[in-house]
Enzyme design. Sequence first.
Site, short mmCIF file in Angstrom:
data_model
loop_
_atom_site.label_atom_id
_atom_site.label_comp_id
_atom_site.label_asym_id
_atom_site.label_seq_id
_atom_site.Cartn_x
_atom_site.Cartn_y
_atom_site.Cartn_z
N LYS A 13 0.83 -1.21 0.00
CA LYS A 13 0.00 0.00 0.00
C LYS A 13 0.86 1.26 0.00
O LYS A 13 0.67 2.16 -0.81
CB LYS A 13 -0.93 0.03 1.23
N ARG A 88 -9.86 0.65 8.70
CA ARG A 88 -9.39 -0.70 8.99
C ARG A 88 -10.40 -1.51 9.77
O ARG A 88 -10.14 -2.67 10.08
CB ARG A 88 -8.15 -0.58 9.87
N ARG A 127 11.66 -5.72 5.00
CA ARG A 127 11.48 -4.29 4.70
C ARG A 127 12.46 -3.43 5.49
O ARG A 127 12.78 -3.70 6.64
CB ARG A 127 10.05 -3.86 5.07
N ARG A 160 11.28 -1.54 11.05
CA ARG A 160 10.19 -1.04 11.89
C ARG A 160 10.00 -1.94 13.11
O ARG A 160 10.15 -3.15 13.02
CB ARG A 160 8.88 -1.02 11.06
N ARG A 171 -0.32 -9.04 13.34
CA ARG A 171 -0.92 -8.05 12.44
C ARG A 171 -1.74 -8.73 11.35
O ARG A 171 -2.80 -8.26 10.96
CB ARG A 171 0.18 -7.18 11.81
P1 AP5 Z 1 4.83 -1.63 1.87
O1 AP5 Z 1 4.49 -0.79 0.70
O2 AP5 Z 1 5.58 -0.99 2.98
O3 AP5 Z 1 3.50 -2.37 2.41
P2 AP5 Z 1 2.23 -1.82 3.18
O4 AP5 Z 1 1.04 -2.44 2.56
O5 AP5 Z 1 2.27 -0.33 3.26
O6 AP5 Z 1 2.47 -2.50 4.59
P3 AP5 Z 1 2.41 -1.90 6.06
O7 AP5 Z 1 3.21 -2.81 6.93
O8 AP5 Z 1 2.79 -0.46 6.08
O9 AP5 Z 1 0.93 -2.08 6.37
P4 AP5 Z 1 0.27 -2.01 7.72
O10 AP5 Z 1 -1.13 -1.85 7.32
O11 AP5 Z 1 0.53 -3.16 8.59
O12 AP5 Z 1 1.01 -0.81 8.49
P5 AP5 Z 1 0.53 0.62 8.92
O13 AP5 Z 1 1.71 1.49 8.97
O14 AP5 Z 1 -0.63 1.05 8.13
O15 AP5 Z 1 5.65 -2.89 1.34
C1 AP5 Z 1 6.15 -3.88 2.23
C2 AP5 Z 1 7.52 -4.39 1.76
O16 AP5 Z 1 7.34 -5.10 0.55
C3 AP5 Z 1 8.54 -3.30 1.47
O17 AP5 Z 1 9.79 -3.73 1.87
C4 AP5 Z 1 8.48 -3.13 -0.05
O18 AP5 Z 1 9.73 -2.70 -0.58
C5 AP5 Z 1 8.15 -4.55 -0.49
N1 AP5 Z 1 7.33 -4.58 -1.70
C6 AP5 Z 1 6.33 -3.75 -2.07
N2 AP5 Z 1 5.79 -4.11 -3.25
C7 AP5 Z 1 6.46 -5.23 -3.64
C8 AP5 Z 1 6.38 -6.09 -4.77
N3 AP5 Z 1 5.50 -5.89 -5.76
N4 AP5 Z 1 7.23 -7.13 -4.85
C9 AP5 Z 1 8.15 -7.36 -3.87
N5 AP5 Z 1 8.27 -6.59 -2.78
C10 AP5 Z 1 7.45 -5.54 -2.65
O19 AP5 Z 1 0.01 0.36 10.40
C11 AP5 Z 1 0.91 0.04 11.44
C12 AP5 Z 1 0.16 -0.01 12.77
O20 AP5 Z 1 -0.42 1.27 13.06
C13 AP5 Z 1 -1.03 -0.99 12.83
O21 AP5 Z 1 -0.62 -2.29 13.16
C14 AP5 Z 1 -1.89 -0.33 13.92
O22 AP5 Z 1 -1.38 -0.62 15.20
C15 AP5 Z 1 -1.68 1.15 13.66
N6 AP5 Z 1 -2.71 1.70 12.73
C16 AP5 Z 1 -2.47 2.31 11.53
N7 AP5 Z 1 -3.62 2.67 10.94
C17 AP5 Z 1 -4.62 2.28 11.80
C18 AP5 Z 1 -6.03 2.34 11.74
N8 AP5 Z 1 -6.68 2.88 10.69
N9 AP5 Z 1 -6.73 1.82 12.78
C19 AP5 Z 1 -6.12 1.30 13.86
N10 AP5 Z 1 -4.78 1.19 13.97
C20 AP5 Z 1 -4.03 1.68 12.94
MG MG Z 2 2.44 1.08 4.85
#
Ligand code: AP5
Ligand code: MG
Length: 213
Positions: A13, A88, A127, A160, A171
């Site tokens: 994402k 979410r 990552r 991270r 997660r």
């Molecule tokens: P990346 O693009 O970083 O993936 P992502 O989908 O953004 O994954 P996240 O870990 O950021 O998602 P998340 O939803 O768990 O975290 P968030 O920060 O939102 O790609 C991942 C890796 O893959 C990278 O190394 C990239 O280089 C590689 N990659 C990408 N595309 C690729 C491809 N095509 N092929 C190969 N490799 C590839 O949330 C974190 C925490 O915050 C949550 O756990 C929660 O505690 C809190 N939080 C955030 N938002 C909320 C909410 N709305 N409600 C409640 N809690 C929340």
């Molecule tokens: Mg992300």
Amino acid sequence: MNMILLGPPGAGKGTQAKMLIEKYQIPQISTGDILRANLKERTPLGLKAKEYMDQGLLVPDEVVIEITRERLKKPDCQKGYILDGFPRTVAQALALDKVLAGMNSQVDHVISVEVDRNELLKRLTGRRTCRQCGAMYHVIFNPSLNKDICDKCRGELYLRDDDNEDTVRNRLEVYDSQTFPLIQYYQQKGLVRQIEGIGSIQQIFERIVQTLS
Ligand code: AP5
Ligand code: MG
Ligand code: ZN
């Protein structure tokens, strides 16, 4: 264009959002990034959120709803935005609908990026994120030119806190139980476009752009 990027942790994402904001010239709103920025500044919000994030649990709905509500009011959102990691839960989606209705706006597209679990585990544990500008790399799939240094800003790359295997598993479980039902919520509104999330970063970008056009 008001867009939601939906998908499990590690689906790409954030990676895709950073490319889409360039193409469409609209901001990315990542609640995860906003919470991590708060933690970096050691704000009460950031310190509270950390307790949940480190366990792989969701931060309470009211907290992220308030963050998003405030962010959507900013003038740069008038031309559109990419929501990354919000909503979410169904409660967050309902709150978002209400906030947008109050602004005479609505969600136009929900892009659901689909990647299987084994691949997600590999992506997340490999990552690396830039401490300074937030750029994402992967030790195997998308490495930086110099180990541990960001290509874009020379900032330090780090793992991270929630990208260790145990937390990643939590997660993924939280995603299945609390976020996955959202696909159905938006399907009922006819907004969901499913994107196969396996392939190169560029290929997936092209799939999304094509779906949007
Ligand atoms: P990346 O693009 O970083 O993936 P992502 O989908 O953004 O994954 P996240 O870990 O950021 O998602 P998340 O939803 O768990 O975290 P968030 O920060 O939102 O790609 C991942 C890796 O893959 C990278 O190394 C990239 O280089 C590689 N990659 C990408 N595309 C690729 C491809 N095509 N092929 C190969 N490799 C590839 O949330 C974190 C925490 O915050 C949550 O756990 C929660 O505690 C809190 N939080 C955030 N938002 C909320 C909410 N709305 N409600 C409640 N809690 C929340
Ligand atoms: Mg992300
Ligand atoms: Zn950087």
